[in-house]
Design an enzyme around this catalytic site. Structure first.
Site, PDB file in Angstrom:
ATOM      1  N   HIS A   1       1.026  -3.575  15.536  1.00 17.20           N
ATOM      2  CA  HIS A   1       1.571  -2.478  14.739  1.00 17.20           C
ATOM      3  C   HIS A   1       1.649  -1.272  15.664  1.00 17.20           C
ATOM      4  O   HIS A   1       0.628  -0.796  16.142  1.00 17.20           O
ATOM      5  CB  HIS A   1       0.688  -2.168  13.531  1.00 17.20           C
ATOM      6  CG  HIS A   1       1.383  -1.368  12.464  1.00 17.20           C
ATOM      7  ND1 HIS A   1       2.003  -0.161  12.740  1.00 17.20           N
ATOM      8  CD2 HIS A   1       1.588  -1.603  11.149  1.00 17.20           C
ATOM      9  CE1 HIS A   1       2.541   0.305  11.620  1.00 17.20           C
ATOM     10  NE2 HIS A   1       2.307  -0.547  10.651  1.00 17.20           N
TER      11      HIS A   1
ATOM     12  N   GLU B   1       5.961  -6.287   8.561  1.00 18.81           N
ATOM     13  CA  GLU B   1       5.251  -5.728   7.406  1.00 18.81           C
ATOM     14  C   GLU B   1       5.722  -4.307   7.113  1.00 18.81           C
ATOM     15  O   GLU B   1       4.935  -3.354   7.132  1.00 18.81           O
ATOM     16  CB  GLU B   1       3.742  -5.741   7.678  1.00 18.81           C
ATOM     17  CG  GLU B   1       3.174  -7.129   7.948  1.00 18.81           C
ATOM     18  CD  GLU B   1       1.775  -7.079   8.547  1.00 18.81           C
ATOM     19  OE1 GLU B   1       1.234  -5.963   8.679  1.00 18.81           O
ATOM     20  OE2 GLU B   1       1.247  -8.146   8.902  1.00 18.81           O
TER      21      GLU B   1
ATOM     22  N   LYS C   1       0.828  -1.209   0.000  1.00 20.26           N
ATOM     23  CA  LYS C   1       0.000   0.000   0.000  1.00 20.26           C
ATOM     24  C   LYS C   1       0.860   1.256   0.000  1.00 20.26           C
ATOM     25  O   LYS C   1       0.452   2.294  -0.510  1.00 20.26           O
ATOM     26  CB  LYS C   1      -0.928   0.015   1.213  1.00 20.26           C
ATOM     27  CG  LYS C   1      -0.210   0.179   2.543  1.00 20.26           C
ATOM     28  CD  LYS C   1      -1.161   0.164   3.724  1.00 20.26           C
ATOM     29  CE  LYS C   1      -0.370   0.399   5.016  1.00 20.26           C
ATOM     30  NZ  LYS C   1      -0.810  -0.449   6.103  1.00 20.26           N
TER      31      LYS C   1
END
Length: 391
Positions: A179, A254, A51
């Site tokens: 995250h 990630e 993204k």
């Protein structure tokens, strides 16, 4: 860690070859960023968060390096599938998934998912039965540039029950995901997250759930005008924190911004100039609806390099559209510029071209592969014997 930065000569050669605006991506910088992460966190399996910048230039390089991918939609799954990337090398890391996304995941063979609610368990059980799932936890970090935990993450006290429910519905709960937030400059939130995860893994084991995976998400910073952080020390400290988890626990990450943020430069041109209310204003052929979309979508302030000297004057830089919101920078210290002067914005690989639009009819800036351009320019210079090499 150094960023990819075009020199004045390189920018001018490219601007004479291609109409502005355009952006330039360095795959050598992509590899440097990837290698740095792997060298300092050897346990980590990297899932690039596409993204941040879904350019095929970056995706192809990451594939060559052996990386996997973090996807968030049917569109991203289909993009990767069309590029020959298998579902085994993807994690559907959007905690809330659409029906079309789940159908695309099933068709592509994606078998790794994150979730953070009971409702999501039933959706996954219906469309991707027996999938491997990780519970996304809420980790508080108000200092993050983008605090994703305001939107996602289950409360830690609910974790074991959610994992148990996932198992009861036929899914395979393999681990936890966190995250800490985007552009995090401290390792403290990571250590807090690791402590929470360690406790939950122990509790899960107590009810017969053996969790084998920890996904530490993204959040590593890239250089910015106000960023003061020793990235090597930061990554090594995070890696040290991972030692509390046994060697048989898989560690995933990630990274998005960290991988692509420093690999791209935007090249734009001054197309207008005037003084308004005593402030010098420049109008560029790219703006916040284009490559500089991160002004709004990513809270980012861009470094603008004109390669010119002289007294620095607080100036305003506008984009080309007719919208008064199209402001790239205000009170930016700049030397005196003229129409057709070139400006290079560095560290603009993340959340820029990815969120660019064609608002007002302005085309998106094309993306160039620097190493291919560099080699072509050098070859042409060698053939003509009249041009200076720019490498």
């Amino acid at each position: 860690m150094k960023s990819f930065k075009l020199t004045k000569k390189q920018a001018l050669v490219l601007a004479n070859k291609y109409p502005t605006p355009f952006a330039v991506i360095s795959t050598e910088q992509v590899e440097k960023n990837y290698r740095f992460l792997k060298d300092n966190m050897p346990r980590v399996r990297v899932f690039y968060a596409m993204k941040a910048n879904p350019s095929p230039i970056i995706i192809n390089k990451m594939t060559q390096l052996g990386a996997s991918f973090d996807v968030a939609s049917d569109g991203e799954i289909q993009t990767l599938t069309a590029m020959g990337i298998t579902g085994e090398n993807m994690i559907y890391a959007n905690p809330i998934k659409t029906t079309s996304g789940l159908k695309a995941a099933a068709a592509a063979g994606v078998n790794k998912f994150t979730f953070d609610t009971k409702e999501e368990i039933y959706k996954m059980a219906a469309y991707v039965p027996r999938a491997k799932v990780l519970l996304r936890l809420r980790i508080k970090n108000a200092k993050a540039l983008v605090n994703l935990n305001e939107k996602f993450g289950a409360e830690p006290q609910d974790a074991v029950q959610l994992l148990k429910t996932a198992q009861q519905q036929g899914l395979d709960p393999i681990g936890l995901a966190v995250h800490v937030g985007s552009q995090t400059l401290s390792t403290e939130p990571y250590h807090e997250a690791f402590s929470i995860c360690h406790t939950i893994m122990d509790r899960a084991k107590g009810i017969g759930l053996s969790l084998s995976t920890l996904d530490i998400g993204g959040g590593l910073p890239v250089p910015a005008p106000d960023t003061c952080v020793n990235l090597e020390s930061m990554v090594k400290d995070i890696n040290k924190g991972l030692t509390q988890f046994p060697p048989d626990i898989e560690i995933w990450a990630e990274p998005g911004r960290y991988i692509c943020g420093t690999v791209m430069n935007a090249v734009t041109r001054v197309i207008g100039k005037q003084t308004r209310a005593g402030i010098v204003c420049y109008y560029l052929d790219d703006g916040v609806y284009g490559t500089f979309s991160g002004v709004f979508f990513d809270h980012w302030e861009y470094e603008l390099n004109s390669f010119k000297s002289g007294k620095l004057i607080p100036s305003t830089f506008f984009g080309p559209s007719c919208d008064s919101l199209d402001v790239v920078a205000k009170n930016y210290p700049s030397p005196d510029l003229q129409i057709d002067d070139i400006i290079v914005a560095t560290d603009c690989g993340a959340y820029t071209s990815a969120s660019a639009t064609t608002f007002n009819g302005f085309a998106k800036a094309p993306l160039l592969h620097w190493e291919k351009e560099r080699d072509a320019i050098a070859a042409e210079a060698k053939r003509s014997d009249t041009c200076e090499a720019v490498i």
